[in-house]
Design a protein around this motif. Structure first.
Motif, PDB file in Angstrom:
ATOM      1  N   LEU A 172       0.826  -1.215   0.000  1.00  0.00           N
ATOM      2  CA  LEU A 172       0.000   0.000   0.000  1.00  0.00           C
ATOM      3  C   LEU A 172       0.856   1.259   0.000  1.00  0.00           C
ATOM      4  N   GLU A 173       1.975   1.218   0.698  1.00  0.00           N
ATOM      5  CA  GLU A 173       2.855   2.385   0.720  1.00  0.00           C
ATOM      6  C   GLU A 173       3.489   2.632  -0.648  1.00  0.00           C
ATOM      7  N   LEU A 174       3.948   1.574  -1.292  1.00  0.00           N
ATOM      8  CA  LEU A 174       4.574   1.737  -2.606  1.00  0.00           C
ATOM      9  C   LEU A 174       3.556   2.228  -3.633  1.00  0.00           C
ATOM     10  N   LEU A 175       2.341   1.660  -3.583  1.00  0.00           N
ATOM     11  CA  LEU A 175       1.308   2.120  -4.514  1.00  0.00           C
ATOM     12  C   LEU A 175       0.887   3.549  -4.177  1.00  0.00           C
ATOM     13  N   GLY A 176       0.711   3.813  -2.890  1.00  0.00           N
ATOM     14  CA  GLY A 176       0.237   5.140  -2.482  1.00  0.00           C
ATOM     15  C   GLY A 176       1.226   6.249  -2.764  1.00  0.00           C
ATOM     16  N   SER A 177       2.517   5.904  -2.821  1.00  0.00           N
ATOM     17  CA  SER A 177       3.525   6.931  -3.079  1.00  0.00           C
ATOM     18  C   SER A 177       3.709   7.219  -4.566  1.00  0.00           C
ATOM     19  N   SER A 178       3.266   6.293  -5.405  1.00  0.00           N
ATOM     20  CA  SER A 178       3.543   6.439  -6.834  1.00  0.00           C
ATOM     21  C   SER A 178       2.298   6.568  -7.701  1.00  0.00           C
ATOM     22  N   ALA A 236      16.996   6.591 -12.845  1.00  0.00           N
ATOM     23  CA  ALA A 236      16.535   6.641 -11.455  1.00  0.00           C
ATOM     24  C   ALA A 236      16.621   8.064 -10.925  1.00  0.00           C
ATOM     25  N   GLY A 237      15.713   8.417 -10.024  1.00  0.00           N
ATOM     26  CA  GLY A 237      15.727   9.741  -9.435  1.00  0.00           C
ATOM     27  C   GLY A 237      16.831   9.899  -8.409  1.00  0.00           C
ATOM     28  N   ASP A 238      16.946  11.111  -7.851  1.00  0.00           N
ATOM     29  CA  ASP A 238      18.001  11.365  -6.865  1.00  0.00           C
ATOM     30  C   ASP A 238      17.548  11.115  -5.437  1.00  0.00           C
ATOM     31  N   GLY A 239      16.307  10.630  -5.277  1.00  0.00           N
ATOM     32  CA  GLY A 239      15.823  10.285  -3.946  1.00  0.00           C
ATOM     33  C   GLY A 239      15.184  11.421  -3.184  1.00  0.00           C
ATOM     34  N   THR A 240      15.168  12.616  -3.735  1.00  0.00           N
ATOM     35  CA  THR A 240      14.573  13.749  -3.018  1.00  0.00           C
ATOM     36  C   THR A 240      13.049  13.775  -3.141  1.00  0.00           C
ATOM     37  N   VAL A 241      12.537  13.113  -4.154  1.00  0.00           N
ATOM     38  CA  VAL A 241      11.089  13.042  -4.336  1.00  0.00           C
ATOM     39  C   VAL A 241      10.715  11.604  -4.684  1.00  0.00           C
ATOM     40  N   ALA A 242       9.439  11.263  -4.442  1.00  0.00           N
ATOM     41  CA  ALA A 242       8.947   9.926  -4.769  1.00  0.00           C
ATOM     42  C   ALA A 242       8.521   9.885  -6.235  1.00  0.00           C
ATOM     43  N   ALA A 243       9.108   8.967  -6.987  1.00  0.00           N
ATOM     44  CA  ALA A 243       8.744   8.831  -8.400  1.00  0.00           C
ATOM     45  C   ALA A 243       7.274   8.417  -8.516  1.00  0.00           C
ATOM     46  N   THR A 244       6.602   8.954  -9.500  1.00  0.00           N
ATOM     47  CA  THR A 244       5.182   8.627  -9.684  1.00  0.00           C
ATOM     48  C   THR A 244       4.909   8.302 -11.149  1.00  0.00           C
TER      49      THR A 244
END
Length: 323
Positions: A99-105, A150-158
């Motif tokens: 749920l966290e992975l889905l909810g963040s993206s 890949a992103g730099d980790g400052t934001v959650a990829a969506t």
């Protein structure tokens, strides 16, 4: 003349244990069906009662005693003597992470029961940071397999991007797509056999697409809307529903449902009319109907405007009656 009726052989009953309670079910019953019969709720997203299980979302996993890995309840069949735990610490942790992975993206704002599940499993999608800005329309569609950055980790990829509004019947809002494959299966060999919907890309760039990413109007889509029927998140929705949600007027609690028979041909498909403020806002079909199994054609699904007598030439001299 007497015609013999061939009946399926009876299934033997098996005994198993779910959450410490003994159950007796017909052989071949899934864990999910057994739990539903006993009143134990298990969250599901990619499961469809008219489709073969895909095991894509993993939110329904349960713990089978003696098994190395968690098992999806929607496809795992009970076996004699099996012991299943649907709410162990391991199960709760797995569901929370999904749920966290889905909810963040993904935008889960129109997915039923998600807020309840987030609370139940103490999921915190925000711990991955603020969401990245939505991609411009078409940018995700142009990504090629193996070229993901890949992103730099400052934001959650969506997966967020603007909705695709290219016809008058339904809207594709892939910001809400969890890649459950239900639309692919409903459009493909399980029901419609149009094969207008497929999957493109790999990994995080995987996405639902038409064949060769052709515009929907140039694809094999026949606009039956059976993909909308099975979509669990609202990524695919009636244009009427999309417009009303945008305007803030969509109110499911105020809607009534009336099941009737389609009049376009002699097949006899059941239609369930969803009515809000005396206007049909969408049409579905009962999944347990032996004719439709929830599926309709373009006329049954979308051809309801004539009932509402819109325009000056409609029903001259007649008042619009209640639906």
């Amino acid at each position: 003349m007497t015609v013999p009726v061939h009946l399926a052989p009876p299934k033997r009953l098996i005994d198993a244990t779910i959450d410490g309670e003994e159950v007796r079910v017909p052989e071949g019953t899934t864990v999910l069906d057994a739990c539903s019969a006993s009143g134990t709720e298990i969250p599901t997203l990619c499961y469809g009662d008219t489709l073969a299980p895909r095991n894509a979302c993993r939110v329904c996993v349960v713990e089978v005693e003696g098994a190395r890995t968690l098992a999806p309840a929607c496809s795992r069949k009970l076996e004699p003597g099996m012991s299943v735990n649907t709410d162990s610490e391991r199960v709760r942790h797995s569901r929370k992470l999904v749920l966290e992975l889905l909810g963040s993206s993904v935008d889960l704002s129109t997915t039923p029961k998600v807020p309840e599940w987030m609370d139940r499993y103490e999921a915190e999608p925000d711990r991955f940071g603020p969401r990245a800005e939505p991609a411009p329309l078409g940018e995700r569609d142009a990504r090629r397999a193996g070229e993901h950055e890949a992103g730099d980790g400052t934001v959650a990829a969506t997966v967020e991007q603007p909705p695709k509004i290219d016809n008058d019947l339904y809207v594709r809002d892939y910001s809400k797509c969890i890649m459950c494959y239900k639309c692919v299966d409903a459009c493909g060999d399980q029901w419609q056999n149009s094969f207008a919907i497929g999957v493109a890309g790999r990994g995080f760039d995987a996405r639902i697409s038409t064949e060769h990413d052709a515009p929907l109007t140039d694809s094999a889509c026949v606009y039956c809307g059976n993909c909308i029927e099975v979509c669990p998140t609202g990524a695919l929705s009636f244009a009427t529903e999309f417009d009303m949600r945008q305007a803030g007027t969509w109110d499911e609690e105020a809607q009534t449902e009336t099941t009737t028979i389609c009049t376009y041909c002699g097949v006899g498909c059941n239609l369930t009319l969803h009515v809000q403020e005396n206007e049909i806002v969408k049409v579905t079909s009962p999944h347990d109907n032996p004719v439709t199994h929830g599926n309709l054609c373009i006329k049954g699904r979308f051809g309801f405007q004539h009932v509402q007598r819109r325009g000056e030439g409609a029903g001259k001299g007649a008042e619009k009656g209640p639906l």
